[in-house]
Design an enzyme around this catalytic site. Structure first.
Site, PDB file in Angstrom:
ATOM      1  N   ILE A  74     -58.056  35.905   9.946  1.00 23.09           N
ATOM      2  CA  ILE A  74     -57.534  35.026   8.759  1.00 23.09           C
ATOM      3  C   ILE A  74     -56.202  35.583   8.782  1.00 23.09           C
ATOM      4  CG2 ILE A  74     -57.695  34.497   6.427  1.00 23.09           C
ATOM      5  CD1 ILE A  74     -60.706  34.988   6.711  1.00 23.09           C
ATOM      6  N   ASP A  75     -55.287  34.656   8.319  1.00 22.64           N
ATOM      7  CA  ASP A  75     -53.927  35.093   8.071  1.00 22.64           C
ATOM      8  C   ASP A  75     -53.761  36.203   7.101  1.00 22.64           C
ATOM      9  OD1 ASP A  75     -52.834  33.234   9.823  1.00 22.64           O
ATOM     10  OD2 ASP A  75     -52.162  31.879   8.769  1.00 22.64           O
ATOM     11  N   LYS A  76     -52.935  37.443   7.202  1.00 21.90           N
ATOM     12  CA  LYS A  76     -52.781  38.150   6.266  1.00 21.90           C
ATOM     13  C   LYS A  76     -52.591  37.644   4.695  1.00 21.90           C
ATOM     14  CE  LYS A  76     -49.892  42.335   4.975  1.00 21.90           C
ATOM     15  NZ  LYS A  76     -48.748  43.204   5.275  1.00 21.90           N
ATOM     16  N   HIS A 104     -51.334  29.576  11.909  1.00 21.07           N
ATOM     17  CA  HIS A 104     -50.703  28.837  10.902  1.00 21.07           C
ATOM     18  C   HIS A 104     -50.573  27.271  10.572  1.00 21.07           C
ATOM     19  CE1 HIS A 104     -47.782  32.556  10.708  1.00 21.07           C
ATOM     20  NE2 HIS A 104     -49.102  32.773  10.169  1.00 21.07           N
ATOM     21  N   ARG A 138     -50.513  25.412   7.138  1.00 21.47           N
ATOM     22  CA  ARG A 138     -49.036  25.532   6.835  1.00 21.47           C
ATOM     23  C   ARG A 138     -48.123  24.430   7.708  1.00 21.47           C
ATOM     24  NH1 ARG A 138     -50.612  30.807   6.473  1.00 21.47           N
ATOM     25  NH2 ARG A 138     -50.445  31.688   4.409  1.00 21.47           N
TER      26      ARG A 138
END
Length: 233
Positions: A122-124, A221, A224
């Site tokens: 999972i993205d930071k 990402h 986004r």
């Protein structure tokens, strides 16, 4: 070779591990083990670093506070998996500016259990559910389920604008582009890296829109980039 010469009581494998997790840094930055030192470089290591101690005890001592906080995020456990509710700002794996990450803390989350494996990332800057497997076999099975889209993922996202459609499926390929010296994911119709994201609008309030988002693919990402594409960043 430099480190092996300085710390003669640490073997090659342990040196490699220490470099990979960022114990040793060059000019305050993480480097790969094959980085060639210059005469002007400075090599750093933590103040409490004890080269005679074990790799596990080093991490446990230096990052005890962070590991204790991570332990509190466990929300489910059985004999196969451990589930964390990852907080925003915590990296899953290491990077150039990452001091502490979940991957390095895995041996400490279960007493007597050192086989925890990451099954996805999972993205930071994203919070959410992180599945950890208790064996290599379970990790392979879960990873396979992700690849076959047999695990459904639901995200909530706040956007600055509301999409034109209340619900839709975005099918736009993505690829890495260089902007201001940084690599980011962006839409690229020449790319063969297909990406698919479904969404529906839940609420509009005070100039923000709350979306429920379902990524079918798992590009970096992706959410986004896709929401920016439909003018809802």
């Amino acid at each position: 070779k430099f480190l092996l010469n300085i710390f003669k009581n640490i073997n090659f494998i342990k040196i490699q591990k220490f470099i990979r997790i960022g114990f040793f840094k060059v000019n305050s930055k993480k480097k790969k083990a094959n980085y060639k030192l210059k005469i002007t470089d400075r090599v750093y290591f933590p103040k409490h670093f004890n080269p005679q101690g074990s790799n596990k005890s080093q991490i446990g001592d230096i990052y005890k506070k962070e590991i204790d906080q991570l332990y509190k995020t466990i929300i489910y456990e059985d004999k196969y998996i451990l589930v964390l509710n990852k907080i925003n700002g915590l990296a899953v794996q290491g990077g150039s500016k990452v001091k502490f990450n979940i991957d390095m803390a895995l041996p400490y989350l279960i007493k007597g259990q050192n086989n925890l494996k990451l099954t996805h990332r999972i993205d930071k800057s994203t919070s959410g559910i992180l599945l950890l497997a208790k064996s290599k076999e379970i990790a392979r099975e879960i990873t396979s389920l992700f690849k076959k889209n047999k695990i459904s993922k639901t995200y909530w996202a706040l956007t600055l604008k509301s999409p034109n459609k209340k619900a839709n499926i975005i099918k736009v390929p993505l690829s890495k582009v260089l902007i201001s010296g940084k690599e980011i994911m962006a839409t690229d119709f020449k790319s063969n890296k297909l990406a698919e994201t479904s969404y529906q609008v839940l609420e509009n309030k005070n100039g923000l829109t709350l979306l429920e988002v379902y990524p079918k693919t798992g590009r970096k990402h992706q959410i986004r980039a896709h929401l920016l594409y439909i003018n809802a960043p």
